[in-house]
Design a protein around this motif. Structure first.
Motif, PDB file in Angstrom:
ATOM      1  N   LEU A 123      10.710  16.079  -2.686  1.00  0.00           N
ATOM      2  CA  LEU A 123      10.781  16.602  -1.319  1.00  0.00           C
ATOM      3  C   LEU A 123       9.398  16.659  -0.679  1.00  0.00           C
ATOM      4  N   VAL A 124       8.392  16.979  -1.470  1.00  0.00           N
ATOM      5  CA  VAL A 124       7.012  17.004  -0.968  1.00  0.00           C
ATOM      6  C   VAL A 124       6.570  15.592  -0.586  1.00  0.00           C
ATOM      7  N   VAL A 125       6.894  14.634  -1.445  1.00  0.00           N
ATOM      8  CA  VAL A 125       6.525  13.237  -1.176  1.00  0.00           C
ATOM      9  C   VAL A 125       7.281  12.731   0.049  1.00  0.00           C
ATOM     10  N   ALA A 141       0.807  -1.221   0.000  1.00  0.00           N
ATOM     11  CA  ALA A 141       0.000   0.000   0.000  1.00  0.00           C
ATOM     12  C   ALA A 141       0.842   1.273   0.000  1.00  0.00           C
ATOM     13  N   GLU A 142       1.872   1.327   0.823  1.00  0.00           N
ATOM     14  CA  GLU A 142       2.679   2.549   0.896  1.00  0.00           C
ATOM     15  C   GLU A 142       3.465   2.776  -0.397  1.00  0.00           C
ATOM     16  N   ASP A 143       3.977   1.693  -0.993  1.00  0.00           N
ATOM     17  CA  ASP A 143       4.683   1.832  -2.272  1.00  0.00           C
ATOM     18  C   ASP A 143       3.723   2.299  -3.370  1.00  0.00           C
ATOM     19  N   TYR A 202       9.929  10.386   5.207  1.00  0.00           N
ATOM     20  CA  TYR A 202      11.144   9.706   4.782  1.00  0.00           C
ATOM     21  C   TYR A 202      12.089  10.743   4.195  1.00  0.00           C
ATOM     22  N   SER A 203      13.345  10.336   4.035  1.00  0.00           N
ATOM     23  CA  SER A 203      14.285  11.208   3.331  1.00  0.00           C
ATOM     24  C   SER A 203      14.039  11.069   1.823  1.00  0.00           C
ATOM     25  N   ILE A 229      12.916   7.715  -0.555  1.00  0.00           N
ATOM     26  CA  ILE A 229      11.846   7.743  -1.555  1.00  0.00           C
ATOM     27  C   ILE A 229      12.392   7.281  -2.910  1.00  0.00           C
ATOM     28  N   ARG A 230      13.577   7.753  -3.276  1.00  0.00           N
ATOM     29  CA  ARG A 230      14.189   7.332  -4.548  1.00  0.00           C
ATOM     30  C   ARG A 230      14.441   5.818  -4.555  1.00  0.00           C
TER      31      ARG A 230
END
Length: 171
Positions: free
Chosen positions: A127-129, A110-112, A135-136, A140-141
């Motif tokens: 940065l917004v995400v 779900a989070e992915d 998370y950093s 996220i990357r």
């Protein structure tokens, strides 16, 4: 998928393009459906077209006479039908891509799913995400890359798997 895909990175890049363009694909699909419906309605006016019996002259020089009204209507009907078939082929290809991508994204945790939708599909700033999920940007990357690899594997199968993960069994 006209291009030949040979390496897992090709599948990764193609999957990434599919995800980034998913909303555009959906819009294109709606437009194709609209065009196909319009063509189908236009073709209805050409359904009852019967060409007269051809008449041949004594000349063998290939004299070209213009089409009469019925022949022109029959020719137009054939052209419209060909266009309609091409539109439907494009529509089916887009439907398949959209369905495959949506099914693969739905199979992610779900989070992915939400990260992929926010960052890749909707194009939000990383940065917004990152701030939204606490998370950093690096995390996220990394999660995005792993999720895209997972989606590629679900869409294209084992051939999208990195070669260093493939097993070779010797006798």
């Amino acid at each position: 998928m006209q291009e030949e895909l040979r390496f897992y990175n090709d599948y990764y890049q193609l999957t990434k393009r599919y995800l980034r363009n998913l909303n555009k694909f959906k819009t294109a699909l709606r437009n194709l459906e609209s065009k196909a419906n319009n063509l189908a309605e236009t073709m209805e006016g050409y359904e009852d077209v019967a060409a007269p019996i051809a008449t041949y002259g004594e000349s063998t020089h290939g004299v070209h006479r213009p089409l009469n009204g019925i022949e022109a209507a029959a020719e137009r009907h054939i052209e419209l039908k060909d266009d309609w078939h091409y539109l439907n082929a494009d529509r089916k290809q887009l439907e398949t891509i959209i369905q495959n991508v949506e099914n693969a994204v739905a199979a992610l945790p779900a989070e992915d799913q939400t990260i992929i939708k926010d960052y890749v599909i909707n194009g939000s700033n990383i940065l917004v995400v990152a701030e939204k999920y606490h998370y950093s940007d690096r995390t996220i990357r990394n999660r995005t890359k792993k999720a895209i690899l997972d989606v590629a594997l679900m869409i294209f199968g084992i051939k999208a798997q990195p070669t260093h993960l493939s097993f070779v069994f010797a006798k």
